[in-house]
Design a protein around this motif. Structure first.
Motif, PDB file in Angstrom:
ATOM      1  N   THR A  20       0.838  -1.205   0.000  1.00 44.79           N
ATOM      2  CA  THR A  20       0.000   0.000   0.000  1.00 44.79           C
ATOM      3  C   THR A  20       0.872   1.254   0.000  1.00 44.79           C
ATOM      4  OG1 THR A  20      -1.728  -1.158   1.230  1.00 44.79           O
ATOM      5  CG2 THR A  20      -1.818   1.246   1.230  1.00 44.79           C
ATOM      6  N   ARG A  21       1.938   1.233   0.818  1.00 48.09           N
ATOM      7  CA  ARG A  21       2.840   2.380   0.852  1.00 48.09           C
ATOM      8  C   ARG A  21       3.448   2.627  -0.524  1.00 48.09           C
ATOM      9  NH1 ARG A  21       5.465   4.593   5.144  1.00 48.09           N
ATOM     10  NH2 ARG A  21       5.224   2.707   6.417  1.00 48.09           N
ATOM     11  N   ARG A  22       3.937   1.567  -1.162  1.00 51.76           N
ATOM     12  CA  ARG A  22       4.546   1.723  -2.486  1.00 51.76           C
ATOM     13  C   ARG A  22       3.550   2.274  -3.487  1.00 51.76           C
ATOM     14  NH1 ARG A  22       7.307  -3.141  -1.108  1.00 51.76           N
ATOM     15  NH2 ARG A  22       5.647  -4.400  -2.062  1.00 51.76           N
ATOM     16  N   THR A  23       2.299   1.814  -3.427  1.00 50.78           N
ATOM     17  CA  THR A  23       1.274   2.290  -4.359  1.00 50.78           C
ATOM     18  C   THR A  23       1.027   3.786  -4.185  1.00 50.78           C
ATOM     19  OG1 THR A  23       0.174   0.134  -4.378  1.00 50.78           O
ATOM     20  CG2 THR A  23      -1.141   2.026  -5.069  1.00 50.78           C
ATOM     21  N   VAL A  24       0.905   4.210  -2.917  1.00 51.98           N
ATOM     22  CA  VAL A  24       0.648   5.627  -2.634  1.00 51.98           C
ATOM     23  C   VAL A  24       1.826   6.491  -3.084  1.00 51.98           C
ATOM     24  CG1 VAL A  24       0.311   7.339  -0.807  1.00 51.98           C
ATOM     25  CG2 VAL A  24      -0.923   5.156  -0.726  1.00 51.98           C
ATOM     26  N   LEU A  25       3.048   6.092  -2.739  1.00 55.90           N
ATOM     27  CA  LEU A  25       4.215   6.890  -3.081  1.00 55.90           C
ATOM     28  C   LEU A  25       4.452   6.932  -4.588  1.00 55.90           C
ATOM     29  CD1 LEU A  25       6.718   5.888  -0.242  1.00 55.90           C
ATOM     30  CD2 LEU A  25       5.186   7.866  -0.365  1.00 55.90           C
ATOM     31  N   LYS A  26       4.138   5.834  -5.270  1.00 58.24           N
ATOM     32  CA  LYS A  26       4.284   5.803  -6.730  1.00 58.24           C
ATOM     33  C   LYS A  26       3.311   6.780  -7.383  1.00 58.24           C
ATOM     34  CE  LYS A  26       4.355   2.585 -10.657  1.00 58.24           C
ATOM     35  NZ  LYS A  26       3.309   3.210 -11.476  1.00 58.24           N
ATOM     36  N   ARG A  27       2.072   6.771  -6.904  1.00 58.38           N
ATOM     37  CA  ARG A  27       1.077   7.685  -7.474  1.00 58.38           C
ATOM     38  C   ARG A  27       1.432   9.141  -7.161  1.00 58.38           C
ATOM     39  NH1 ARG A  27      -1.584   9.289 -11.572  1.00 58.38           N
ATOM     40  NH2 ARG A  27      -3.556  10.356 -11.085  1.00 58.38           N
ATOM     41  N   ALA A  28       1.952   9.391  -5.942  1.00 54.42           N
ATOM     42  CA  ALA A  28       2.351  10.749  -5.573  1.00 54.42           C
ATOM     43  C   ALA A  28       3.452  11.252  -6.497  1.00 54.42           C
ATOM     44  CB  ALA A  28       2.825  10.770  -4.121  1.00 54.42           C
ATOM     45  N   GLU A  29       4.391  10.365  -6.838  1.00 56.25           N
ATOM     46  CA  GLU A  29       5.478  10.749  -7.746  1.00 56.25           C
ATOM     47  C   GLU A  29       4.948  11.049  -9.136  1.00 56.25           C
ATOM     48  OE1 GLU A  29       9.792   9.025  -9.328  1.00 56.25           O
ATOM     49  OE2 GLU A  29       8.532   7.824  -7.995  1.00 56.25           O
TER      50      GLU A  29
END
Length: 325
Positions: A20-29
Motif C-alpha cells: 500500500t505504501r509503495r502504491t501511494v508513493l508511486k502515485r504521488a510521484e
C-alpha cells in the motif's frame, strides 16, 4: 483508499502495508505531489527544523563540520536552518529570528552563546546542544572532545621529544575549548617537572591573531615547543615567527595545532596537530538531536555533557626531536 491510509504512507514509522505504501508513493510521484512540511507541523507539532547558530565561520573547522553534520541530520529527516551573527550584539536578534521558524532544537557551533540566549530557546520549546564548545554556565546539553586530555597529549609529545621551554598560544579567553586545552597542556608540563608554559594571548581563533602573536615572543628567549589553541592559529603563528623573528619551524621552534582540519595536511603546512574525534562527535550530536526532537518519545531529558576522547596526535613536519643538552 481512505485519507488516513494515504497520510500514513508518508510517515516512515507509520503502520501500513508495504504494498500500500509503495502504491501511494508511486502515485504521488506520478502527479508530482510533495508533502507540505508546514502543514504537517500543524498536526505533529514538530517542524523537523534544526537551527544552527555559528559566528566563527572563518575557522575552517566549522564549515567542514556544518557540511557533514547537515548531511547526517538530513538522513534522519531533519533539515537545518543557519543563522550566522557576526558580532556578539547580533546573537540575540539572530536567535529571535531563528525562533520564529519554531525549530525543534538548536545546535550551537562556534559562538559565545550567553546563558540568557539558551534559556530563551528552551522557553520556546527548542532545547540547545552545544557542539565542541560548552555553555558558559556549564548547563544544557553538550558534545565535545576531551580537550584537557588533548592538551596533555600535546605536552607529553613535546616533552618526550626533548622540549623544555614551552608556550601556549591562547585564543578566546572564555571559550571552553581554549580554556581546557590550555589547562591540560600547562598542568601536564608542570607535572612533568617543567616551568609553567608561557601564555601568548592571540585573542581569537583566527589566522591573523595567530600571526600577530609573534609580537609576544622575544627572539633571545623564544620557546622551543609551542602548542596552539587550534590549527588556524598555529598556521598563523608559524608564519608570524618565521617572517618577523627569522625563527625556523621546526629547527628552532616546534609547533602543534589542534583539530586536524584538511588544511593542516596540505603540503604548504604539514602541521603536527591533535586530531578532533569529529566523526564521533557529529554522530553523538545527531543521536542526541533525535532524542530531543521527540523521535524516541521521551517526555524529559536530563541535560548532559558528552566528552569524547581526542583522536591521535598526527605528527607531520612542524615538530622535531630536540637533542638533550
Amino acid at each position: 483508499m481512505s485519507v488516513s491510509t494515504v497520510s500514513r504512507a508518508f510517515y516512515p514509522d507509520a503502520v501500513i502495508a508495504s504494498e500500500t505504501r509503495r502504491t501511494v508513493l508511486k502515485r504521488a510521484e506520478e502527479i508530482g505531489y510533495r508533502a507540505n512540511p508546514f502543514a504537517k507541523s500543524l498536526v505533529t507539532k514538530k517542524t523537523q527544523i534544526v537551527g544552527m547558530v555559528a559566528s566563527d565561520l572563518a575557522n575552517p573547522y566549522y564549515p567542514e563540520v556544518m557540511t557533514n553534520l547537515t548531511g547526517l541530520l538530513q538522513s534522519h529527516g531533519m533539515n537545518t536552518m543557519l543563522v550566522a551573527p557576526g558580532r556578539p550584539e547580533e546573537i540575540d536578534p539572530a536567535v529571535d529570528l531563528l525562533l520564529t521558524y519554531q525549530p525543534d532544537l538548536v545546535i550551537i557551533l562556534a559562538t559565545n552563546f550567553e546563558s540568557s540566549a539558551r534559556e530563551k530557546c528552551e522557553a520556546a520549546g527548542a532545547p540547545c546542544i552545544f557542539f565542541n564548545r560548552l555553555s558558559a554556565d556549564g548547563l544544557g546539553f553538550g558534545v565535545t572532545c576531551d580537550n584537557i586530555e588533548g592538551g596533555r597529549r600535546a605536552a607529553d609529545f613535546l616533552i618526550d621529544n626533548g622540549h623544555t621551554k614551552l608556550a601556549y598560544v591562547s585564543a578566546f579567553p572564555g571559550a571552553s575549548t581554549n580554556v581546557e586545552r590550555g589547562k591540560g597542556f600547562c598542568d601536564r608540563a608542570v607535572e612533568r617537572g617543567l616551568a609553567p608554559p608561557k601564555i601568548l594571548e592571540a585573542g581569537t581563533f583566527s589566522y591573523t591573531d595567530g600571526y600577530n602573536a609573534w609580537r609576544q615572543v622575544s627572539e633571545g628567549e623564544a620557546p622551543d615547543g609551542v602548542f596552539c589553541a587550534n590549527d588556524i592559529v598555529a598556521i598563523g603563528f608559524i608564519e608570524g615567527i618565521q617572517e618577523n623573528l627569522r625563527l625556523k619551524v621546526p629547527e628552532d621552534v616546534s609547533v602543534i595545532g589542534y583539530d586536524d582540519i584538511a588544511m593542516a595536511g596540505w603540503p604548504s603546512h604539514r602541521l603536527t596537530t591533535v586530531a578532533q574525534p569529529t566523526k564521533e562527535m557529529m554522530e553523538m550530536t545527531v543521536e542526541l538531536a533525535r532524542e530531543l526532537a521527540g523521535h524516541h518519545h521521551q517526555t524529559h531529558h536530563e541535560p548532559r555533557i558528552v566528552r569524547i576522547p581526542p583522536g591521535p596526535l598526527v605528527e607531520r613536519q612542524t615538530t622535531t626531536r630536540r637533542s638533550q643538552q
